[in-house]
Scaffold this active site. Structure first.
Site, short mmCIF file in Angstrom:
data_model
loop_
_atom_site.label_atom_id
_atom_site.label_comp_id
_atom_site.label_asym_id
_atom_site.label_seq_id
_atom_site.Cartn_x
_atom_site.Cartn_y
_atom_site.Cartn_z
CG ASP A 1 -12.20 -9.85 1.29
OD1 ASP A 1 -12.10 -8.85 0.55
OD2 ASP A 1 -11.88 -9.83 2.49
CD GLU B 1 -4.17 -8.27 1.29
OE1 GLU B 1 -5.09 -7.61 1.81
OE2 GLU B 1 -2.97 -7.97 1.45
CD GLU C 1 -2.91 -1.34 2.27
OE1 GLU C 1 -2.81 -0.56 3.22
OE2 GLU C 1 -3.78 -2.23 2.21
CG HIS D 1 -9.50 -6.36 0.20
ND1 HIS D 1 -9.72 -7.53 0.90
CD2 HIS D 1 -8.21 -6.03 0.43
CE1 HIS D 1 -8.62 -7.88 1.53
NE2 HIS D 1 -7.68 -6.99 1.26
CG ASN E 1 -0.27 -6.92 -1.91
OD1 ASN E 1 -0.85 -7.45 -2.86
ND2 ASN E 1 -0.73 -6.98 -0.67
C1 XIL Z 1 -6.13 -7.02 7.97
C2 XIL Z 1 -6.41 -8.27 8.78
O1 XIL Z 1 -7.25 -9.11 8.04
C3 XIL Z 1 -7.03 -7.91 10.10
O2 XIL Z 1 -7.15 -9.07 10.92
C4 XIL Z 1 -6.20 -6.85 10.81
O3 XIL Z 1 -6.87 -6.44 11.99
C5 XIL Z 1 -5.97 -5.66 9.90
O4 XIL Z 1 -5.37 -6.09 8.70
N1 XIL Z 1 -4.89 -5.07 3.39
C6 XIL Z 1 -3.83 -5.85 3.84
C7 XIL Z 1 -4.03 -6.78 4.97
O5 XIL Z 1 -2.75 -5.85 3.22
O6 XIL Z 1 -2.87 -6.96 5.74
C8 XIL Z 1 -5.18 -6.35 5.86
O7 XIL Z 1 -5.39 -7.39 6.81
C9 XIL Z 1 -6.42 -6.09 5.02
C10 XIL Z 1 -6.17 -4.98 4.03
#
Ligand code: XIL
Length: 318
Positions: free
Chosen positions: A239, A237, A131, A208, A172
């Site tokens: 979802d 990641e 990020e 996401h 990422n």
């Molecule tokens: C999130 C986790 O899923 C949570 O459990 C934690 O409290 C906060 O981080 N982007 C990312 C991840 O790169 O590391 C994040 O994960 C979600 C967003």
């Protein structure tokens, strides 16, 4: 899904909740039955591995790597450099001035070297910087950018490469699926790194998504623009959240989003990994982070397959 992953020559992964991995036999069983790739959801973040300065706590991260080894899975290291989940000693030291820029750079170098060396040969790919760009397409204002300047990215990739020459090194981020400002910024960062002969191997798309927004229909083309620079691609990641309550219609839309995402990855030769950010609604970050939203995963709280799981299977069988 493991068989279908093998058939396509890609990895299908999940983020791992280490507490659940330890405490829940059913969670462990399904994780190891379905997935060929693992990412620690939190256990490899800086606050987890070095909660006090110089005091390393590797148990949870080690547990993920050991589980992968026992079950023939590969691992994504997440993440070396980020602005969130930093240890308090670090952020407060920078804030009160007791950690100056030169020391901060040394701390960062040691962090990267220590963590990458520890898992040398055991991590397929590292999210080296997570990020780094904000939603306006500017470099994100983090303690790293503010105190070390933009060169921290090149430094980090070089340190990581030296510590484990075989690990694939990734940037990422989220919203790179569609946000034009972010896409352009990342493409130019990568070209600049390559011009300086900085070792970068991959671009990670967090993925996401939410069904209340349109599916990012140009995603496969975006992947191809990064692949054209010679990079490997991963969905890191994935979802697909929804505004609660759950309805059959929403589950059907969610299934379509997952299926399109996997289709996009499979349509791009460079896309080598498709990882979900948790595979069960029993353990998902979504309800805690997005007010009124949830049910973002492919299995329900009881580890029963949702339409999204069936859609991924059907997509991979095609
Ligand atoms: C999130 C986790 O899923 C949570 O459990 C934690 O409290 C906060 O981080 N982007 C990312 C991840 O790169 O590391 C994040 O994960 C979600 C967003």
């Amino acid at each position: 899904m493991r068989d279908l992953a093998r058939k396509h020559g890609i990895r299908i992964g999940s983020a791992v909740d280490v507490a659940a991995l330890r405490a829940e036999a059913d969670y462990r069983h399904v994780l190891n039955r379905e997935f060929t790739h693992l990412t620690a959801e939190n256990a490899m973040k800086w606050e987890s591995v070095e909660p006090e300065r110089g005091v390393y706590t590797w148990d949870d991260a080690d547990a993920v790597v050991a589980n992968a080894r026992r079950n023939g899975q590969q691992v994504r290291g997440h993440t070396l450099i980020w602005h969130n989940q930093l240890p308090g000693w670090l952020t407060s030291g920078v804030e009160d001035g007791s950690i100056g820029p030169a020391e901060l750079r040394k701390i960062l170098r040691e962090h990267v070297q220590t963590q990458v060396r520890r898992y040398k040969g055991k991590i397929r790919a590292w999210d080296v910087v997570n990020e780094a760009v904000d939603d306006d397409g500017n470099m994100r204002q983090t303690i790293w950018l503010q105190h070390l300047g933009p060169g921290y990215i090149a430094d980090a990739f070089r340190w990581a490469r030296a510590a484990d020459p075989r690990a694939k090194l990734y940037l990422n981020d989220y919203n790179v699926e569609w946000n034009q400002g972010k896409i352009d910024r990342y493409l130019s960062i990568i070209q600049e790194l390559q011009a300086q002969r900085v070792p970068i191997d991959g671009m990670g798309f967090q993925g996401h998504l939410g069904i209340q927004y349109d599916y990012p229909g140009d995603w496969a083309n975006v992947m191809r623009r990064f692949a054209a620079l010679g990079l490997e691609i991963a969905v890191t990641e994935m979802d697909v959240r929804m505004v609660l309550p759950v309805t059959p219609e929403k589950l059907a839309t969610q299934a379509e989003y997952y299926s399109r995402a996997l289709t996009d990855c499979l349509s791009v030769k460079a896309c080598r990994e498709f990882t979900v950010w948790g595979y069960t609604d029993r353990h998902s970050w979504v309800p805690g982070w997005f007010d009124g939203e949830g049910a973002a995963c492919i299995l329900d709280e009881n580890l029963r397959p949702k339409p999204a799981y069936q859609a991924l299977l059907a997509t991979a069988r095609r």
